[in-house]
Design a protein around this motif. Structure first.
Motif, PDB file in Angstrom:
ATOM      1  N   ASN A   1       0.833  -1.201   0.000  1.00  0.00           N
ATOM      2  CA  ASN A   1       0.000   0.000   0.000  1.00  0.00           C
ATOM      3  C   ASN A   1       0.873   1.259   0.000  1.00  0.00           C
ATOM      4  O   ASN A   1       1.315   1.724   1.041  1.00  0.00           O
TER       5      ASN A   1
ATOM      6  N   GLN B   1      -0.041   4.264  -0.791  1.00  0.00           N
ATOM      7  CA  GLN B   1      -0.780   5.392  -0.229  1.00  0.00           C
ATOM      8  C   GLN B   1      -0.527   5.483   1.274  1.00  0.00           C
ATOM      9  O   GLN B   1      -0.206   6.541   1.809  1.00  0.00           O
ATOM     10  N   ARG B   2      -0.634   4.347   1.951  1.00  0.00           N
ATOM     11  CA  ARG B   2      -0.437   4.336   3.399  1.00  0.00           C
ATOM     12  C   ARG B   2       1.003   4.711   3.731  1.00  0.00           C
ATOM     13  O   ARG B   2       1.271   5.399   4.699  1.00  0.00           O
ATOM     14  N   MET B   3       1.946   4.249   2.912  1.00  0.00           N
ATOM     15  CA  MET B   3       3.351   4.617   3.119  1.00  0.00           C
ATOM     16  C   MET B   3       3.503   6.132   3.130  1.00  0.00           C
ATOM     17  O   MET B   3       4.104   6.701   4.033  1.00  0.00           O
ATOM     18  N   ASN B   4       2.946   6.766   2.085  1.00  0.00           N
ATOM     19  CA  ASN B   4       3.090   8.218   1.977  1.00  0.00           C
ATOM     20  C   ASN B   4       2.466   8.943   3.148  1.00  0.00           C
ATOM     21  O   ASN B   4       3.003   9.925   3.633  1.00  0.00           O
ATOM     22  N   TYR B   5       1.307   8.442   3.608  1.00  0.00           N
ATOM     23  CA  TYR B   5       0.628   9.113   4.719  1.00  0.00           C
ATOM     24  C   TYR B   5       1.128   8.595   6.059  1.00  0.00           C
ATOM     25  O   TYR B   5       0.513   8.836   7.085  1.00  0.00           O
ATOM     26  N   THR B   6       2.202   7.822   6.043  1.00  0.00           N
ATOM     27  CA  THR B   6       2.842   7.419   7.289  1.00  0.00           C
ATOM     28  C   THR B   6       4.217   8.071   7.364  1.00  0.00           C
ATOM     29  O   THR B   6       5.090   7.654   8.106  1.00  0.00           O
TER      30      THR B   6
END
Lengths: 401, 251
Positions: free
Chosen positions: A235, A237-242
């Motif tokens: 994921n 997306q989750r990486m970027n928002y983490t």
């Protein structure tokens, strides 16, 4: 052991045993027997097994962990080969500088291609890498002829300077590749009864380097970096928002796998000091994809198995010809013998790709996890059968009580 | 001065003015809800706060620093964590691994080439992740594949992952959308507990009035891309403008 847990250590030991005992394992049939053509324990072939094993292990770090499917990895292999041959031409015939340079040059080349290609993901990434690899192939084939010697391929000559070695040996021939004097082609033959086992210096160098490469890949798989790469696949997306920047992670994986490919290319040139553009062609890039998927992408041992599997079948199936078939089926009545040979003919010799294609299809359809999944299923089936037997035995004793 | 200051933000998509003159001030340690009918621009506003979209006009300041033009990962590292409408987790990884990744991001920053040490040797990270799982009541699921969990559990995990980064501002995008009543109430309790126990500001976009009125201590109503009212919950409830926006003029 070596900072690995029990399971990984046993994997490493299995691969080490397979690699070090390969001259025995791959030569199960006596030299004079009819089955001798299924033997694969020849230096040249064994070297190819482990070199392509390194190539596939490296490819798996990128594809297996991040899911980025590169269709241009052969370019790094080719660049590695050219660098190594240039080292033999300019510096000397010792393989160490050649291998070191091939890894470095392939790494730099991967940095460049990865930097551009990783701006896209999915199919666009694959196409970009494919385009770059074809560009490299065409450059090597024509434009860069002064460096690559074009379609003839880069070869050693008697006029090469070799500043740390000799241009020509005392008897006027081109010197051979060596590791501090140990010639790569030197082979010790051991005859045991009807068997003949060959132990080749070059093969053992490749095998030891492959073990080191395999060990390194286990460490990468189990490291925080490896976990981040799996997270990229899972994921982005989750990486970027983490708070994690995915680009340097994927680029690092790309460069590492490019360096593995360069290492494989350097070793290839060290075993046989020539380099041709065809090593960079897209079919060569496709082959490593097949190896990784066939063995099991994302697994540790899969790529090694896949590489061995494909290289074995390539060599064995392509060696079988109609004459061999006729001797095999000579027990059949004449007409039937011809019919059977006619049916099998397209699958052997030059047609071995057809066999490979069918095997690949079967594996992908029935074992999506590759040969490794096949192994796991067999293991699961055996243990289930065992527990069933155990259960039956227990069931039988119960009524008696 | 609030921790998040949105000033005159406008955003246009082709012929559609999605946001215009949005002013918003989220006070530190409050629970600020942004509500509004469908198409009011709630999600567009949220995307402008986290770096997914860049507004055409105006400014967005977090803790005195502009977030505009920064990538989502940079904004996250500034201290803003986001929970998505459909839980965004690492489905192929185990629950424990899911929880470890934000811990790594907190400790090592946006990128760290830590390729040779084993994950199992990162004792501080493991401890923190385990602790967070216990706090989220998911310790028993630690070795489960995250994708195999129920939606409510995924939501819980995602919130836990955000919290393990110790963010200063937690943004939630309709956290109870598509949830059963029981799950919704669990989520409300969890968020209440978080805002009571932690030094954290929560901004929540929500459709469900039950959720909004049980959590928020400040509400902004958005309609057709501009804020209609910003007030305390008890005043919003009776505000005729809000009713009009939600139910149409005839009501």
């Amino acid at each position: 052991m070596f900072g690995l847990d029990k399971k990984d250590t046993s994997k490493l030991i299995i691969v080490a045993c397979l690699a070090l005992l390969a001259p025995f394992i791959l030569n199960p049939f006596p030299t004079d027997s009819a089955l001798a053509q299924f033997n694969a324990g020849y230096p040249d072939l064994m070297q190819r097994f482990v070199i392509f094993g390194i190539f596939a292990i490296g490819f798996n770090i990128l594809f297996g962990l991040t899911g980025y499917l590169s269709f241009g990895h052969a370019a790094f292999l080719g660049v590695g080969s050219y660098s190594a041959v240039w080292m033999f031409k300019l510096i000397g015939m010792n393989v160490i500088p050649a291998i070191v340079l091939s890894v470095i040059v392939a790494g730099l080349f991967a940095l460049l291609i990865g930097f551009v290609s990783l701006r896209r993901s999915g199919i666009y990434f694959s196409i970009l890498t494919l385009a770059f690899a074809q560009m490299s192939f065409n450059l090597a084939y024509s434009v860069l002829t002064p460096i690559t010697n074009g379609e003839t391929g880069l070869q050693l000559t008697l006029e090469d300077p070799r500043i740390l070695g000799v241009s020509a040996t005392a008897d006027g021939s081109i010197p051979v590749t060596n590791l501090f004097g140990l010639e790569m082609r030197s082979t010790f033959e051991m005859a045991v009864g009807p068997w003949a086992f060959q132990f080749n210096a070059g093969y053992y160098l490749c095998a030891l380097i492959m073990l080191a490469a395999f060990y390194l890949s286990i460490r990468i798989f189990r490291s925080p970096f490896g976990m981040m790469l799996r997270a990229v696949k899972s994921n982005q997306q989750r990486m970027n928002y983490t708070g994690l920047n995915t680009r340097p992670y994927t680029l690092a994986a790309f460069v590492i796998s490019g360096m593995y490919a360069g290492l494989a290319g350097g070793l290839m040139a060290s075993m046989d000091p020539l380099a041709g553009a065809e090593r960079m062609q897209w079919t060569a890039s496709g082959e490593v994809v097949l190896m990784t998927i066939l063995g099991g992408a994302g697994t540790l041992i899969g790529p090694v198995l896949g590489a061995g599997f494909i290289k074995y079948f390539e060599n064995i199936f392509s060696k079988i010809n109609d004459n061999v078939l006729h001797t095999w089926f000579s027990f059949l009545p004449d007409g039937m013998e011809d019919a059977v040979v006619f049916i099998i003919h397209p699958f052997i010799g030059k047609g071995w790709h057809l066999t490979l294609g069918i095997l690949f299809m079967l594996v992908v359809i029935f074992l999506p996890g590759g040969l490794v999944e096949g192994g796991q299923r067999i293991k699961g089936w055996l243990s289930r059968r065992k527990s069933k037997d155990g259960g039956k035995a227990a069931g039988e004793t119960n009524p008696a009580e | 001065m609030g921790i998040l200051e949105v000033k005159d933000v406008g955003k246009r998509f082709g012929g559609l003015q999605a946001l215009s003159n949005v002013n918003l001030s989220v006070q530190e340690n409050s629970v600020h809800a942004i509500i509004g009918p469908n198409g009011a621009g709630k999600s567009t506003l949220l995307n402008c706060l986290v770096g997914k979209l860049i507004p055409d006009t105006g400014s967005v300041m977090f803790d005195g620093q502009s977030v505009l033009g920064r990538a989502p990962y940079e904004i996250n590292q500034m201290g803003i964590s986001r929970v998505f409408q459909t839980p965004e987790i690492f489905g192929d990884l185990t629950v424990l691994e899911n929880m470890m990744i934000p811990c790594f991001a907190k400790r090592d920053g946006a990128f760290e080439l830590n390729a040779l040490s084993s994950v199992l040797r990162q004792k501080d990270i493991l401890q923190k992740a385990e602790h967070m799982l216990e706090e989220m009541n998911m310790a028993d699921k630690r070795h489960m594949h995250a994708a195999a969990m129920s939606r409510g559990d995924k939501r819980r995990l995602e919130i836990g992952m955000c919290l393990s980064q110790e963010p200063r501002l937690l943004l939630l995008d309709e956290p109870t959308a598509g949830m059963a009543r029981a799950d919704t109430n669990n989520t409300i309790d969890l968020l209440k507990q978080i805002s009571d126990e932690r030094d954290i500001t929560i901004a929540i976009i929500e459709h469900d009035m039950h959720v909004v009125f049980s959590l928020a201590n400040r509400i902004t109503v958005l309609a057709q891309g501009t804020p209609l009212v910003e007030d305390d919950p008890q005043n919003i409830r009776g505000n005729p403008k809000v009713r009009e926006a939600y139910l149409g003029e005839s009501a």
